[in-house]
Design a protein around this motif. Structure first.
Motif, short mmCIF file in Angstrom:
data_model
loop_
_atom_site.label_atom_id
_atom_site.label_comp_id
_atom_site.label_asym_id
_atom_site.label_seq_id
_atom_site.Cartn_x
_atom_site.Cartn_y
_atom_site.Cartn_z
N SER A 133 -0.83 9.17 -1.24
CA SER A 133 -1.06 9.38 0.19
C SER A 133 -2.16 10.40 0.47
CB SER A 133 0.24 9.81 0.87
OG SER A 133 0.67 11.04 0.30
N ARG A 142 0.78 -1.23 0.00
CA ARG A 142 0.00 0.00 0.00
C ARG A 142 0.81 1.28 0.00
NH1 ARG A 142 -2.12 -3.04 4.81
NH2 ARG A 142 -1.19 -2.09 6.63
N ASP A 143 2.13 1.18 0.21
CA ASP A 143 2.97 2.38 0.16
C ASP A 143 2.96 3.03 -1.22
OD1 ASP A 143 3.57 1.97 2.74
OD2 ASP A 143 5.59 1.18 2.43
#
Lengths: 150, 150
Positions: free
Chosen positions: A96, A91-92
Protein backbone atom coordinates in the motif's frame (compact mmCIF):
# COMPACT_ATOMS: atom_id res chain seq x y z
CA UNK A 1 0.60 -16.46 -26.58
CA UNK A 2 0.37 -18.63 -29.67
CA UNK A 3 3.29 -19.67 -31.82
CA UNK A 4 2.51 -16.84 -34.23
CA UNK A 5 2.45 -14.17 -31.50
CA UNK A 6 5.06 -11.44 -31.50
CA UNK A 7 6.67 -9.71 -28.55
CA UNK A 8 4.32 -6.78 -29.11
CA UNK A 9 1.37 -9.13 -28.48
CA UNK A 10 2.64 -10.08 -25.00
CA UNK A 11 0.26 -8.85 -22.28
CA UNK A 12 3.00 -6.97 -20.43
CA UNK A 13 3.97 -5.01 -23.55
CA UNK A 14 0.36 -4.07 -24.24
CA UNK A 15 -0.18 -2.95 -20.65
CA UNK A 16 3.05 -0.95 -20.68
CA UNK A 17 1.81 0.88 -23.76
CA UNK A 18 -1.25 2.06 -21.84
CA UNK A 19 1.01 3.32 -19.05
CA UNK A 20 3.20 5.20 -21.54
CA UNK A 21 0.15 6.82 -23.12
CA UNK A 22 -1.08 8.01 -19.73
CA UNK A 23 2.29 9.65 -19.05
CA UNK A 24 2.53 11.09 -22.58
CA UNK A 25 -0.87 12.73 -22.06
CA UNK A 26 0.67 14.53 -19.06
CA UNK A 27 3.70 15.63 -21.09
CA UNK A 28 6.20 13.12 -19.72
CA UNK A 29 8.71 11.23 -21.86
CA UNK A 30 8.82 7.46 -21.44
CA UNK A 31 11.05 4.51 -22.22
CA UNK A 32 10.09 0.85 -21.93
CA UNK A 33 12.42 -2.00 -20.99
CA UNK A 34 15.03 0.26 -19.46
CA UNK A 35 18.00 -1.51 -17.90
CA UNK A 36 19.20 0.02 -14.64
CA UNK A 37 22.74 0.05 -13.34
CA UNK A 38 21.93 -2.79 -10.96
CA UNK A 39 21.01 -4.99 -13.93
CA UNK A 40 17.25 -4.91 -13.30
CA UNK A 41 15.03 -3.98 -16.23
CA UNK A 42 12.28 -1.48 -15.52
CA UNK A 43 9.09 -1.96 -17.56
CA UNK A 44 8.52 1.80 -17.91
CA UNK A 45 10.59 4.82 -16.91
CA UNK A 46 8.91 8.22 -17.16
CA UNK A 47 10.65 11.59 -17.02
CA UNK A 48 8.94 14.91 -16.42
CA UNK A 49 10.01 18.44 -17.32
CA UNK A 50 11.60 19.03 -13.93
CA UNK A 51 13.75 15.90 -14.15
CA UNK A 52 11.61 13.81 -11.82
CA UNK A 53 11.70 10.09 -12.61
CA UNK A 54 9.01 7.48 -12.11
CA UNK A 55 9.42 3.73 -12.56
CA UNK A 56 6.42 1.55 -13.28
CA UNK A 57 6.42 -2.20 -12.83
CA UNK A 58 3.70 -3.84 -14.91
CA UNK A 59 2.14 -7.01 -13.53
CA UNK A 60 -0.24 -8.73 -15.91
CA UNK A 61 -1.44 -11.36 -13.41
CA UNK A 62 -1.04 -12.62 -9.87
CA UNK A 63 1.33 -15.31 -11.16
CA UNK A 64 3.42 -12.60 -12.83
CA UNK A 65 3.55 -10.65 -9.55
CA UNK A 66 4.47 -13.69 -7.47
CA UNK A 67 7.21 -14.82 -9.83
CA UNK A 68 9.22 -11.66 -9.19
CA UNK A 69 9.44 -10.39 -5.64
CA UNK A 70 12.33 -7.97 -6.04
CA UNK A 71 10.41 -4.84 -6.95
CA UNK A 72 12.08 -2.85 -4.12
CA UNK A 73 15.30 -2.94 -6.12
CA UNK A 74 13.74 -0.27 -8.35
CA UNK A 75 13.20 2.19 -5.53
CA UNK A 76 16.78 3.48 -5.55
CA UNK A 77 16.44 4.57 -9.18
CA UNK A 78 13.31 6.72 -9.15
CA UNK A 79 11.49 9.46 -7.27
CA UNK A 80 8.17 7.61 -7.49
CA UNK A 81 7.40 3.93 -7.94
CA UNK A 82 4.16 2.46 -9.26
CA UNK A 83 2.67 -0.92 -9.89
CA UNK A 84 0.45 -1.04 -12.97
CA UNK A 85 -2.04 -3.88 -13.23
CA UNK A 86 -5.08 -4.80 -15.33
CA UNK A 87 -8.55 -4.08 -13.96
CA UNK A 88 -9.13 -7.69 -12.85
CA UNK A 89 -5.92 -7.94 -10.82
CA UNK A 90 -6.47 -8.55 -7.05
CA UNK A 91 -4.88 -5.24 -6.14
CA UNK A 92 -5.37 -5.54 -2.38
CA UNK A 93 -2.29 -7.74 -2.26
CA UNK A 94 -0.03 -4.98 -3.60
CA UNK A 95 2.05 -2.99 -1.09
CA UNK A 96 0.00 0.00 0.00
CA UNK A 97 3.02 2.33 0.19
CA UNK A 98 3.61 2.13 -3.59
CA UNK A 99 1.77 4.02 -6.30
CA UNK A 100 -0.93 2.11 -8.17
CA UNK A 101 -2.13 2.36 -11.76
CA UNK A 102 -4.80 0.40 -13.58
CA UNK A 103 -3.91 -0.10 -17.21
CA UNK A 104 -4.95 -1.69 -20.47
CA UNK A 105 -3.44 -1.51 -23.95
CA UNK A 106 -4.87 1.95 -24.63
CA UNK A 107 -4.77 3.99 -21.46
CA UNK A 108 -4.05 3.89 -17.78
CA UNK A 109 -5.25 5.66 -14.68
CA UNK A 110 -3.48 6.47 -11.44
CA UNK A 111 -5.56 5.04 -8.57
CA UNK A 112 -3.04 5.91 -5.89
CA UNK A 113 -0.24 8.45 -6.41
CA UNK A 114 3.22 7.18 -5.55
CA UNK A 115 4.85 8.80 -2.52
CA UNK A 116 7.82 11.00 -3.38
CA UNK A 117 11.21 9.60 -2.34
CA UNK A 118 13.69 11.96 -3.95
CA UNK A 119 16.76 10.64 -5.71
CA UNK A 120 20.07 12.12 -4.69
CA UNK A 121 21.70 14.46 -7.23
CA UNK A 122 24.37 12.03 -8.44
CA UNK A 123 21.89 9.21 -9.05
CA UNK A 124 19.46 11.56 -10.82
CA UNK A 125 22.23 12.83 -13.08
CA UNK A 126 23.27 9.24 -13.91
CA UNK A 127 19.66 8.28 -14.66
CA UNK A 128 19.10 11.36 -16.84
CA UNK A 129 22.26 10.64 -18.79
CA UNK A 130 21.33 6.99 -19.31
CA UNK A 131 17.78 7.93 -20.34
CA UNK A 132 19.12 10.45 -22.86
CA UNK A 133 21.61 8.00 -24.33
CA UNK A 134 19.20 5.07 -24.58
CA UNK A 135 16.45 7.22 -26.11
CA UNK A 136 18.88 8.74 -28.62
CA UNK A 137 20.26 5.37 -29.64
CA UNK A 138 16.81 3.82 -30.05
CA UNK A 139 15.77 6.79 -32.16
CA UNK A 140 18.83 6.38 -34.39
CA UNK A 141 18.10 2.65 -34.72
CA UNK A 142 14.69 3.58 -36.16
CA UNK A 143 15.62 6.58 -38.28
CA UNK A 144 19.04 5.53 -39.62
CA UNK A 145 19.69 1.87 -38.77
CA UNK A 146 22.87 1.83 -40.83
CA UNK A 147 24.43 4.32 -38.44
CA UNK A 148 24.71 1.59 -35.82
CA UNK A 149 26.32 -1.01 -38.08
CA UNK A 150 30.05 -0.68 -37.78
CA UNK B 1 16.01 21.22 -54.66
CA UNK B 2 13.26 20.45 -57.13
CA UNK B 3 9.59 20.74 -56.39
CA UNK B 4 9.39 17.02 -55.72
CA UNK B 5 12.24 17.07 -53.22
CA UNK B 6 11.58 16.25 -49.59
CA UNK B 7 13.18 17.71 -46.49
CA UNK B 8 15.36 14.61 -46.24
CA UNK B 9 16.86 15.48 -49.65
CA UNK B 10 18.08 18.88 -48.47
CA UNK B 11 21.89 19.07 -48.48
CA UNK B 12 22.06 20.10 -44.84
CA UNK B 13 20.02 17.08 -43.73
CA UNK B 14 22.20 14.71 -45.74
CA UNK B 15 25.38 16.23 -44.33
CA UNK B 16 24.00 16.09 -40.78
CA UNK B 17 23.37 12.38 -41.24
CA UNK B 18 27.06 11.82 -41.98
CA UNK B 19 27.94 13.73 -38.81
CA UNK B 20 25.53 11.62 -36.74
CA UNK B 21 26.99 8.43 -38.16
CA UNK B 22 30.51 9.51 -37.21
CA UNK B 23 29.39 10.14 -33.63
CA UNK B 24 27.37 6.91 -33.49
CA UNK B 25 30.47 4.99 -34.52
CA UNK B 26 32.16 6.41 -31.42
CA UNK B 27 29.24 5.41 -29.18
CA UNK B 28 27.66 8.87 -28.82
CA UNK B 29 23.93 9.52 -29.01
CA UNK B 30 22.79 12.25 -31.36
CA UNK B 31 19.79 14.42 -32.08
CA UNK B 32 19.28 16.63 -35.14
CA UNK B 33 17.39 19.92 -35.23
CA UNK B 34 17.58 20.44 -31.51
CA UNK B 35 16.11 23.70 -30.26
CA UNK B 36 18.09 25.37 -27.48
CA UNK B 37 16.71 27.49 -24.70
CA UNK B 38 17.83 30.65 -26.51
CA UNK B 39 15.62 29.70 -29.46
CA UNK B 40 18.48 28.74 -31.77
CA UNK B 41 18.24 25.36 -33.46
CA UNK B 42 21.38 23.26 -33.44
CA UNK B 43 21.87 21.02 -36.49
CA UNK B 44 23.36 18.17 -34.43
CA UNK B 45 23.79 17.66 -30.69
CA UNK B 46 25.92 14.71 -29.59
CA UNK B 47 26.11 13.28 -26.08
CA UNK B 48 28.81 10.94 -24.82
CA UNK B 49 28.76 8.45 -21.95
CA UNK B 50 30.26 10.94 -19.51
CA UNK B 51 27.60 13.58 -20.22
CA UNK B 52 29.81 15.74 -22.45
CA UNK B 53 27.88 17.62 -25.13
CA UNK B 54 29.01 18.65 -28.60
CA UNK B 55 27.10 20.89 -30.99
CA UNK B 56 27.75 20.73 -34.72
CA UNK B 57 26.73 23.42 -37.13
CA UNK B 58 26.46 22.08 -40.68
CA UNK B 59 27.28 24.48 -43.51
CA UNK B 60 26.59 23.11 -46.95
CA UNK B 61 28.10 26.05 -48.84
CA UNK B 62 29.79 29.40 -48.43
CA UNK B 63 26.44 31.12 -49.01
CA UNK B 64 24.93 29.01 -46.23
CA UNK B 65 27.77 30.02 -43.89
CA UNK B 66 27.52 33.70 -44.75
CA UNK B 67 23.77 33.83 -44.32
CA UNK B 68 24.03 32.94 -40.63
CA UNK B 69 26.73 34.64 -38.64
CA UNK B 70 25.49 33.87 -35.15
CA UNK B 71 27.22 30.57 -34.58
CA UNK B 72 28.75 31.80 -31.30
CA UNK B 73 25.31 31.65 -29.74
CA UNK B 74 25.74 27.87 -29.61
CA UNK B 75 28.90 28.01 -27.50
CA UNK B 76 27.05 28.46 -24.20
CA UNK B 77 25.18 25.18 -24.73
CA UNK B 78 27.98 22.69 -25.37
CA UNK B 79 31.40 21.57 -24.21
CA UNK B 80 32.72 21.40 -27.76
CA UNK B 81 31.60 23.18 -30.92
CA UNK B 82 32.25 22.05 -34.50
CA UNK B 83 31.56 23.25 -37.97
CA UNK B 84 30.88 20.43 -40.43
CA UNK B 85 31.28 21.17 -44.11
CA UNK B 86 31.49 19.26 -47.38
CA UNK B 87 34.90 18.45 -48.85
CA UNK B 88 34.75 21.30 -51.40
CA UNK B 89 33.97 24.01 -48.82
CA UNK B 90 36.66 26.75 -48.54
CA UNK B 91 37.44 25.82 -44.96
CA UNK B 92 40.20 28.36 -44.43
CA UNK B 93 37.53 30.97 -43.83
CA UNK B 94 36.14 29.13 -40.78
CA UNK B 95 37.22 30.32 -37.32
CA UNK B 96 40.35 28.40 -36.36
CA UNK B 97 39.37 28.13 -32.69
CA UNK B 98 36.34 25.91 -33.49
CA UNK B 99 36.36 22.20 -34.22
CA UNK B 100 36.15 21.16 -37.87
CA UNK B 101 34.58 18.14 -39.52
CA UNK B 102 34.35 17.19 -43.17
CA UNK B 103 31.15 15.38 -43.93
CA UNK B 104 29.03 13.81 -46.64
CA UNK B 105 25.76 11.89 -46.48
CA UNK B 106 27.44 8.70 -45.28
CA UNK B 107 30.25 9.57 -42.93
CA UNK B 108 32.27 12.40 -41.48
CA UNK B 109 35.77 12.93 -40.21
CA UNK B 110 37.13 15.25 -37.54
CA UNK B 111 39.89 17.34 -39.11
CA UNK B 112 40.41 19.54 -36.07
CA UNK B 113 39.16 18.56 -32.59
CA UNK B 114 37.08 21.21 -30.88
CA UNK B 115 38.66 22.81 -27.83
CA UNK B 116 36.96 21.89 -24.55
CA UNK B 117 35.00 24.72 -22.91
CA UNK B 118 33.15 23.01 -20.09
CA UNK B 119 29.51 23.76 -19.40
CA UNK B 120 28.61 24.68 -15.85
CA UNK B 121 26.69 22.06 -13.89
CA UNK B 122 23.28 23.74 -14.07
CA UNK B 123 23.43 24.26 -17.84
CA UNK B 124 24.64 20.68 -18.39
CA UNK B 125 21.79 19.32 -16.27
CA UNK B 126 19.27 21.41 -18.24
CA UNK B 127 20.72 20.23 -21.56
CA UNK B 128 20.72 16.57 -20.46
CA UNK B 129 17.11 16.86 -19.36
CA UNK B 130 16.04 18.49 -22.61
CA UNK B 131 17.97 15.93 -24.68
CA UNK B 132 16.31 13.08 -22.77
CA UNK B 133 12.84 14.55 -23.17
CA UNK B 134 13.15 15.38 -26.84
CA UNK B 135 14.65 11.98 -27.68
CA UNK B 136 11.94 10.18 -25.71
CA UNK B 137 9.16 12.15 -27.37
CA UNK B 138 10.53 11.62 -30.87
CA UNK B 139 10.83 7.90 -30.15
CA UNK B 140 7.21 7.76 -28.98
CA UNK B 141 6.11 9.65 -32.09
CA UNK B 142 7.66 6.86 -34.18
CA UNK B 143 6.70 3.83 -32.10
CA UNK B 144 3.22 4.82 -30.88
CA UNK B 145 2.07 7.97 -32.67
CA UNK B 146 -1.39 7.73 -31.13
CA UNK B 147 0.13 8.32 -27.70
CA UNK B 148 0.75 11.94 -28.66
CA UNK B 149 -2.74 12.66 -29.99
CA UNK B 150 -4.81 14.00 -27.17
Amino acid sequence: MTGTGTIADAPGVQLARGVCRAFAARGLSTLCEFTLKNGRRADVVALDGAGELAIVEVKSSLADYRSDGKWWEYLDYCDRFYFAVPADFPRDILPSDCGLMVTDAYHAEILRPAPLAKLNAARRRAMLLRFAQVAGQRLTRLTDPEALIS
